[in-house]
Motif scaffolding. Sequence first.
Motif, PDB file in Angstrom:
ATOM      1  N   GLY A 292      58.429 -28.981 -34.391  1.00  0.00           N
ATOM      2  CA  GLY A 292      57.395 -28.881 -35.251  1.00  0.00           C
ATOM      3  C   GLY A 292      57.702 -30.435 -36.100  1.00  0.00           C
ATOM      4  O   GLY A 292      56.769 -31.315 -36.126  1.00  0.00           O
ATOM      5  N   THR A 294      59.217 -32.682 -35.344  1.00  0.00           N
ATOM      6  CA  THR A 294      59.266 -34.078 -34.338  1.00  0.00           C
ATOM      7  C   THR A 294      57.976 -34.648 -34.766  1.00  0.00           C
ATOM      8  O   THR A 294      57.981 -36.066 -34.553  1.00  0.00           O
ATOM      9  CB  THR A 294      59.341 -33.844 -33.019  1.00  0.00           C
ATOM     10  N   ALA A 295      56.938 -34.145 -35.129  1.00  0.00           N
ATOM     11  CA  ALA A 295      55.684 -34.783 -35.419  1.00  0.00           C
ATOM     12  C   ALA A 295      55.686 -35.753 -36.297  1.00  0.00           C
ATOM     13  O   ALA A 295      54.844 -36.920 -36.617  1.00  0.00           O
ATOM     14  CB  ALA A 295      54.504 -33.646 -35.727  1.00  0.00           C
ATOM     15  N   GLN A 360      50.260 -34.074 -24.641  1.00  0.00           N
ATOM     16  CA  GLN A 360      50.802 -35.322 -24.881  1.00  0.00           C
ATOM     17  C   GLN A 360      49.697 -36.440 -24.714  1.00  0.00           C
ATOM     18  O   GLN A 360      49.531 -37.133 -25.531  1.00  0.00           O
ATOM     19  CB  GLN A 360      52.309 -35.640 -24.662  1.00  0.00           C
ATOM     20  N   ASN A 365      50.982 -36.718 -29.553  1.00  0.00           N
ATOM     21  CA  ASN A 365      52.494 -36.461 -30.180  1.00  0.00           C
ATOM     22  C   ASN A 365      52.268 -35.357 -31.223  1.00  0.00           C
ATOM     23  O   ASN A 365      52.959 -34.167 -31.103  1.00  0.00           O
ATOM     24  CB  ASN A 365      53.431 -37.528 -30.466  1.00  0.00           C
ATOM     25  N   ALA A 366      51.386 -35.656 -32.139  1.00  0.00           N
ATOM     26  CA  ALA A 366      51.359 -34.837 -33.474  1.00  0.00           C
ATOM     27  C   ALA A 366      51.059 -33.322 -32.975  1.00  0.00           C
ATOM     28  O   ALA A 366      51.429 -32.363 -33.483  1.00  0.00           O
ATOM     29  CB  ALA A 366      50.613 -35.492 -34.511  1.00  0.00           C
ATOM     30  N   TRP A 369      53.607 -31.455 -31.022  1.00  0.00           N
ATOM     31  CA  TRP A 369      54.890 -30.743 -31.668  1.00  0.00           C
ATOM     32  C   TRP A 369      54.394 -29.814 -32.800  1.00  0.00           C
ATOM     33  O   TRP A 369      55.180 -28.727 -32.879  1.00  0.00           O
ATOM     34  CB  TRP A 369      55.777 -32.089 -32.529  1.00  0.00           C
ATOM     35  N   ILE A 370      53.029 -30.020 -33.127  1.00  0.00           N
ATOM     36  CA  ILE A 370      52.495 -28.846 -34.176  1.00  0.00           C
ATOM     37  C   ILE A 370      52.295 -27.548 -33.190  1.00  0.00           C
ATOM     38  O   ILE A 370      52.404 -26.629 -33.623  1.00  0.00           O
ATOM     39  CB  ILE A 370      51.365 -29.400 -34.853  1.00  0.00           C
TER      40      ILE A 370
END
Length: 427
Positions: A292, A294-295, A360, A365-366, A369-370
Amino acid sequence: MRGWFGQAVGGLPRQFWLLWTGTLINRLGSFVVIFLAIYLTADRHFSQSRAGLVIGLYGVGGAIGTTVGGVLADRWGRKPTMLTAQFGAAALMLALGFAHDYGQILAVTFLLGVFTEAVRPAFSAMMVDVVPDRDRVRAFSLNYWAINLGFALSAVGAGLAAKVDYLLLFVVDAGTTLVTALICLIFLRETKPTVVVKQRDSGGMITVLRDRVFMTYLLISAGGIVVMMQHMSTLPIAMTSEGLSAATYGWVIAVNGVLIVLGQLFVPRLIDGRSPARVLALGSLIIGVGFGLTAFAHAPWFFALTVIVWTLGEMIQSPSNATTVAALSPPSMRGRYQGLNSLGWSAGTALAPIVGGLTQEHLGNAALWIGCFAVCALVAVGHLAAAPSRERRIRLLGPVEPVLDEPTIPVPAVAEPVADAPPSHAR
């Protein structure tokens, strides 16, 4: 330090250490899988799509191999299954190195996947056979440590071998597989249980598929596998979209292996005696937090920090996963249960880049990862909710004594006595 080392490695049977040695040797020479895509495109000059088909066939063969290997381990025996798979894999590895025609490479790679992966259920079943319940967390932690140490060193060795000649990759890989097979042939003893158990064995793999407790465990675990495998598919894409190079991704992801090699031997002391379901839930949450975060990552150091976080979750979760599968497996069907567990990992690994890539591409991307954090949170809840049924199953099966009565490496006096260990069903 002597006391800690004794607690980490002491008291385990000789046959376990032979299996552990075979794991390390085999992983040290696992060159081909690491460099197969590069070999096919750079040396054989196949297109990316043709190379992808070859690698995909290896995965299909592996899925068949784990299933067949699990059944054979229970019906034929652990040792003959391992020997057949290992000698076959060594021969096929050499054949692949000398194959030139695309059709030959497809056929040999498919068979290589079958034989290479067929050994895993028998290997895992034999390890469960010889290690007592109270020592399985330590045993699986040590084996996981050997896998990662061997893989880290093999990645370096494969790079050096490829500079000399790609054929050397296949020769060394076949050689280490052959050495592992010889260890099995000369030193290992058969451990297939011969006692009569309550569970009916005539149903084959269908019996395992009808085990709702075990299948629920695999279904819950699949979510975590899909998240974990993002580090091989969507993570490098996310990093390059931030303007970072492939080399940067290489050293960032190397943090995972370094951390496991340095810290995995400390894990058993942290989780031993605790509820496996709670450990699995905690590990899932930590993995979710890591992915998470990583976002919000844009710099290399932040990406490395996220890897550190989810690696910590992986380190405490891996031995608990292995011990849970072992505890839920009836002695006469351990090979099949281990085979289906390996098949679940293969399916999750295949599904991960598809699900992650679509998310993705279309959501960004956000969201990816969330979403990984949300999936891991659901996995944690699932492990806690399923804990009572698992514990009832484990109590019903009861503790099983090791098949072989072998000498062990003694634990120093500073270690906790075995009598103080919690009952096996609490693990």
